[in-house]
Design a protein around this motif. Structure first.
Motif, PDB file in Angstrom:
ATOM      1  N   ASP A  50      -1.340  16.172   1.339  1.00 31.48           N
ATOM      2  CA  ASP A  50      -1.334  14.242   1.801  1.00 31.48           C
ATOM      3  C   ASP A  50      -1.897  13.742   0.229  1.00 31.48           C
ATOM      4  OD1 ASP A  50      -3.907  15.892   1.831  1.00 31.48           O
ATOM      5  OD2 ASP A  50      -4.540  14.044   3.700  1.00 31.48           O
ATOM      6  N   ALA A  51      -2.929  14.124  -0.666  1.00 31.34           N
ATOM      7  CA  ALA A  51      -2.799  13.645  -1.599  1.00 31.34           C
ATOM      8  C   ALA A  51      -1.823  13.364  -3.033  1.00 31.34           C
ATOM      9  CB  ALA A  51      -4.527  14.502  -2.048  1.00 31.34           C
ATOM     10  N   LEU A  52      -1.047  14.543  -2.404  1.00 25.98           N
ATOM     11  CA  LEU A  52       0.014  14.632  -3.981  1.00 25.98           C
ATOM     12  C   LEU A  52       1.354  12.940  -4.111  1.00 25.98           C
ATOM     13  CD1 LEU A  52       1.058  18.223  -2.947  1.00 25.98           C
ATOM     14  CD2 LEU A  52       0.178  17.611  -4.747  1.00 25.98           C
ATOM     15  N   GLY A  53       0.616  12.463  -2.688  1.00 26.80           N
ATOM     16  CA  GLY A  53       1.534  11.184  -3.337  1.00 26.80           C
ATOM     17  C   GLY A  53       0.951   9.880  -4.064  1.00 26.80           C
ATOM     18  N   LEU A  54      -0.385  10.057  -3.801  1.00 30.11           N
ATOM     19  CA  LEU A  54      -1.526   9.932  -4.149  1.00 30.11           C
ATOM     20  C   LEU A  54      -0.597   8.949  -6.014  1.00 30.11           C
ATOM     21  CD1 LEU A  54      -4.633  10.564  -3.686  1.00 30.11           C
ATOM     22  CD2 LEU A  54      -3.650   8.839  -2.920  1.00 30.11           C
ATOM     23  N   ASP A  55      -1.298   7.921  -6.573  1.00 32.32           N
ATOM     24  CA  ASP A  55      -0.262   7.487  -8.111  1.00 32.32           C
ATOM     25  C   ASP A  55      -2.246   8.022  -8.557  1.00 32.32           C
ATOM     26  OD1 ASP A  55      -2.422   4.978  -8.282  1.00 32.32           O
ATOM     27  OD2 ASP A  55      -0.537   3.815  -7.040  1.00 32.32           O
ATOM     28  N   ASP A  67      -3.785   5.813 -10.970  1.00 31.64           N
ATOM     29  CA  ASP A  67      -5.048   5.597 -10.607  1.00 31.64           C
ATOM     30  C   ASP A  67      -5.723   5.660  -9.466  1.00 31.64           C
ATOM     31  OD1 ASP A  67      -4.185   3.686 -12.576  1.00 31.64           O
ATOM     32  OD2 ASP A  67      -2.737   2.184 -12.044  1.00 31.64           O
ATOM     33  N   ARG A  68      -4.760   6.121  -8.496  1.00 30.34           N
ATOM     34  CA  ARG A  68      -5.563   6.576  -7.271  1.00 30.34           C
ATOM     35  C   ARG A  68      -6.742   8.381  -7.841  1.00 30.34           C
ATOM     36  NH1 ARG A  68      -2.084   4.292  -2.544  1.00 30.34           N
ATOM     37  NH2 ARG A  68      -2.760   2.135  -2.701  1.00 30.34           N
ATOM     38  N   LEU A  69      -5.631   8.353  -8.641  1.00 33.75           N
ATOM     39  CA  LEU A  69      -6.039  10.202  -8.628  1.00 33.75           C
ATOM     40  C   LEU A  69      -7.148  10.233  -9.754  1.00 33.75           C
ATOM     41  CD1 LEU A  69      -2.939  11.891  -9.177  1.00 33.75           C
ATOM     42  CD2 LEU A  69      -4.998  12.822  -7.407  1.00 33.75           C
ATOM     43  N   ALA A  70      -7.131   9.032 -10.541  1.00 32.26           N
ATOM     44  CA  ALA A  70      -8.673   8.949 -11.696  1.00 32.26           C
ATOM     45  C   ALA A  70      -9.021   8.524 -11.517  1.00 32.26           C
ATOM     46  CB  ALA A  70      -7.273   7.732 -12.656  1.00 32.26           C
ATOM     47  N   ALA A  71      -9.662   7.354 -10.206  1.00 29.38           N
ATOM     48  CA  ALA A  71     -10.535   7.152  -8.957  1.00 29.38           C
ATOM     49  C   ALA A  71     -10.999   8.269  -8.824  1.00 29.38           C
ATOM     50  CB  ALA A  71     -10.227   5.900  -8.264  1.00 29.38           C
ATOM     51  N   ARG A  72     -10.382   9.062  -8.264  1.00 30.94           N
ATOM     52  CA  ARG A  72     -10.850  10.325  -7.263  1.00 30.94           C
ATOM     53  C   ARG A  72     -11.765  11.370  -8.377  1.00 30.94           C
ATOM     54  NH1 ARG A  72      -7.277  12.093  -2.536  1.00 30.94           N
ATOM     55  NH2 ARG A  72      -8.467  14.575  -2.680  1.00 30.94           N
ATOM     56  N   ALA A  73     -11.169  11.253  -9.614  1.00 27.28           N
ATOM     57  CA  ALA A  73     -11.573  12.048 -10.580  1.00 27.28           C
ATOM     58  C   ALA A  73     -12.745  11.778 -11.161  1.00 27.28           C
ATOM     59  CB  ALA A  73     -10.521  12.727 -11.308  1.00 27.28           C
ATOM     60  N   ARG A  74     -12.988   9.756 -11.162  1.00 23.60           N
ATOM     61  CA  ARG A  74     -14.843   9.725 -11.524  1.00 23.60           C
ATOM     62  C   ARG A  74     -15.475  10.180 -10.801  1.00 23.60           C
ATOM     63  NH1 ARG A  74     -10.426   5.819 -13.332  1.00 23.60           N
ATOM     64  NH2 ARG A  74     -11.038   4.351 -12.096  1.00 23.60           N
ATOM     65  N   THR A  75     -14.815  10.259  -9.071  1.00 26.55           N
ATOM     66  CA  THR A  75     -16.507  10.716  -8.032  1.00 26.55           C
ATOM     67  C   THR A  75     -16.611  12.166  -8.106  1.00 26.55           C
ATOM     68  OG1 THR A  75     -14.494  11.063  -6.649  1.00 26.55           O
ATOM     69  CG2 THR A  75     -15.232   8.736  -7.295  1.00 26.55           C
ATOM     70  N   GLY A  76     -15.766  12.783  -9.306  1.00 26.76           N
ATOM     71  CA  GLY A  76     -15.878  14.467  -9.054  1.00 26.76           C
ATOM     72  C   GLY A  76     -15.231  15.560  -8.685  1.00 26.76           C
ATOM     73  N   ASP A  77     -14.022  14.599  -8.306  1.00 26.52           N
ATOM     74  CA  ASP A  77     -12.656  15.486  -7.981  1.00 26.52           C
ATOM     75  C   ASP A  77     -12.089  15.979  -8.472  1.00 26.52           C
ATOM     76  OD1 ASP A  77     -10.551  16.247  -6.632  1.00 26.52           O
ATOM     77  OD2 ASP A  77      -9.887  14.513  -4.614  1.00 26.52           O
ATOM     78  N   ARG A  78     -12.521  17.760  -8.993  1.00 23.41           N
ATOM     79  CA  ARG A  78     -11.583  18.269 -10.020  1.00 23.41           C
ATOM     80  C   ARG A  78     -10.564  18.698  -9.654  1.00 23.41           C
ATOM     81  NH1 ARG A  78     -15.009  23.680 -11.908  1.00 23.41           N
ATOM     82  NH2 ARG A  78     -16.404  22.176 -12.895  1.00 23.41           N
ATOM     83  N   ALA A  79      -9.838  19.154  -8.328  1.00 21.77           N
ATOM     84  CA  ALA A  79      -8.367  18.652  -7.820  1.00 21.77           C
ATOM     85  C   ALA A  79      -7.362  17.539  -8.377  1.00 21.77           C
ATOM     86  CB  ALA A  79      -8.102  18.805  -6.486  1.00 21.77           C
ATOM     87  N   ALA A  80      -7.964  16.441  -8.341  1.00 21.62           N
ATOM     88  CA  ALA A  80      -7.669  14.642  -8.410  1.00 21.62           C
ATOM     89  C   ALA A  80      -7.368  14.917 -10.357  1.00 21.62           C
ATOM     90  CB  ALA A  80      -8.370  13.839  -7.641  1.00 21.62           C
ATOM     91  N   PHE A  81      -8.218  15.452 -10.949  1.00 19.62           N
ATOM     92  CA  PHE A  81      -8.245  15.593 -12.327  1.00 19.62           C
ATOM     93  C   PHE A  81      -7.186  16.433 -12.632  1.00 19.62           C
ATOM     94  CE2 PHE A  81      -9.397  17.091 -16.572  1.00 19.62           C
ATOM     95  CZ  PHE A  81      -8.750  16.083 -17.670  1.00 19.62           C
ATOM     96  N   GLY A  99      -9.667   1.071 -15.940  1.00 17.62           N
ATOM     97  CA  GLY A  99      -8.619   0.700 -14.266  1.00 17.62           C
ATOM     98  C   GLY A  99      -7.509  -0.006 -15.313  1.00 17.62           C
ATOM     99  N   GLY A 100      -7.693  -0.612 -16.644  1.00 16.85           N
ATOM    100  CA  GLY A 100      -6.355  -1.125 -17.095  1.00 16.85           C
ATOM    101  C   GLY A 100      -5.498  -0.719 -17.788  1.00 16.85           C
ATOM    102  N   GLY A 101      -4.445  -0.378 -17.892  1.00 13.87           N
ATOM    103  CA  GLY A 101      -3.382   0.035 -18.652  1.00 13.87           C
ATOM    104  C   GLY A 101      -3.224   1.505 -17.265  1.00 13.87           C
ATOM    105  N   THR A 102      -2.179   1.928 -18.139  1.00 17.23           N
ATOM    106  CA  THR A 102      -2.321   3.189 -18.008  1.00 17.23           C
ATOM    107  C   THR A 102      -2.990   5.121 -18.121  1.00 17.23           C
ATOM    108  OG1 THR A 102      -0.756   3.990 -19.342  1.00 17.23           O
ATOM    109  CG2 THR A 102       0.603   2.893 -17.644  1.00 17.23           C
ATOM    110  N   VAL A 103      -3.205   5.287 -17.048  1.00 21.09           N
ATOM    111  CA  VAL A 103      -3.572   6.479 -17.105  1.00 21.09           C
ATOM    112  C   VAL A 103      -3.062   7.863 -18.399  1.00 21.09           C
ATOM    113  CG1 VAL A 103      -4.490   8.909 -16.260  1.00 21.09           C
ATOM    114  CG2 VAL A 103      -4.357   7.692 -14.459  1.00 21.09           C
ATOM    115  N   ARG A 104      -1.877   7.552 -18.368  1.00 25.90           N
ATOM    116  CA  ARG A 104      -1.464   8.474 -19.621  1.00 25.90           C
ATOM    117  C   ARG A 104      -1.447   7.809 -20.735  1.00 25.90           C
ATOM    118  NH1 ARG A 104       5.063   9.675 -18.862  1.00 25.90           N
ATOM    119  NH2 ARG A 104       5.112  10.881 -20.134  1.00 25.90           N
TER     120      ARG A 104
END
Length: 80
Positions: free
Chosen positions: A8-13, A15-29, A74-79
């Motif tokens: 269910d998380a694979l559909g995240l864009d 920016d959302r993955l980066a937000a989750r990664a900032r909270t320590g979510d290793r799978a998101a990173f 959050g400005g620009g793209t993660v890429r």
């Protein structure tokens, strides 16, 4: 690499993955790395002229990206 995200998380864009990664979510990173690693390797190989050096460059870049997640505004793209 991090364990895969739940289906269910694979559909995240990014920016959302980066937000989750900032909270320590290793799978998101890990998912961000999976999405962008091939493109980063292509660019690094063209610039360096070496696929071996490209691997080192991209690994260093991903480590730096992980270290500096908290400062991503959050400005620009993660890429970028």
């Amino acid at each position: 690499m991090a364990p895969p995200l739940p289906p269910d998380a694979l559909g995240l864009d990014d920016d959302r993955l980066a937000a989750r990664a900032r909270t320590g979510d290793r799978a998101a990173f890990g998912e961000l790395v999976r999405r962008h690693q091939a493109a980063a390797l292509r660019v690094a190989a063209v610039i360096s002229g070496s696929t071996e050096e490209a691997n080192d460059i991209v690994q260093d870049a991903m480590v730096k990206a992980h270290r500096h997640l908290a400062s991503h505004r959050g400005g620009g793209t993660v890429r970028s």
